[in-house]
Design a protein around this motif. Sequence first.
Motif: not given
Length: 143
Positions: A64, A86, A88, A90, A95, A98
Motif C-alpha cells: 500500500y 495510508n 490502498c 501503489d 486500487c 485508493g
Amino acid sequence: MTKFVLVAAMAMAAIGTAPRALACVCIEAGSTGDQLDAAETVVLGRVVGLAIRTKQVEGETVEYTAATVRVGRRWKGSQAKRVTVNTCGDAVRVCTCGVRFELGGTYIVVTEEGGPATSCGLTRAALPSGDPLVAEIDAHFGE
C-alpha cells in the motif's frame, strides 16, 4: 451529492501480464457534515513523501502507499506538522478506491480513526483556488 467510504478491501487479482488490481466496495456514509463529524483527521496539506509499505492480509503480503503530508491547514486532528496517510494500491497496482497521491500535490485529507484515505470519501486533490470543499469544511467547523 452522496459521499461514500471504504467498506472492505477485497483480494488482489492478476490476469496474465496485466498489472495487479485491488478492488474495494464503497457504501453510503452520509452527508459531508456526517463524514467530518466522524473523521479523526481533517487537514489540507502538500504531499512531501511517498513510500510503499507492506502488511499481511489473510496470509498474503499486500503493498500500500503511505503519503506524508505537510499540514498547511488543520480543522481537526493531531497538532503534528506532518501526518502520514495510508491508501490502498501503489504506483503499479491499481486500487479502485485508493487516492492517487502525487508528490508535491496539495490534498484535502479526511480520514476516520485507523482508516485509510479513499476516493470513496472526502480525501482528494485540492483545487488550486477557491475549492468549494474547503469552504464547506470552514463552514462546518465555524471558521
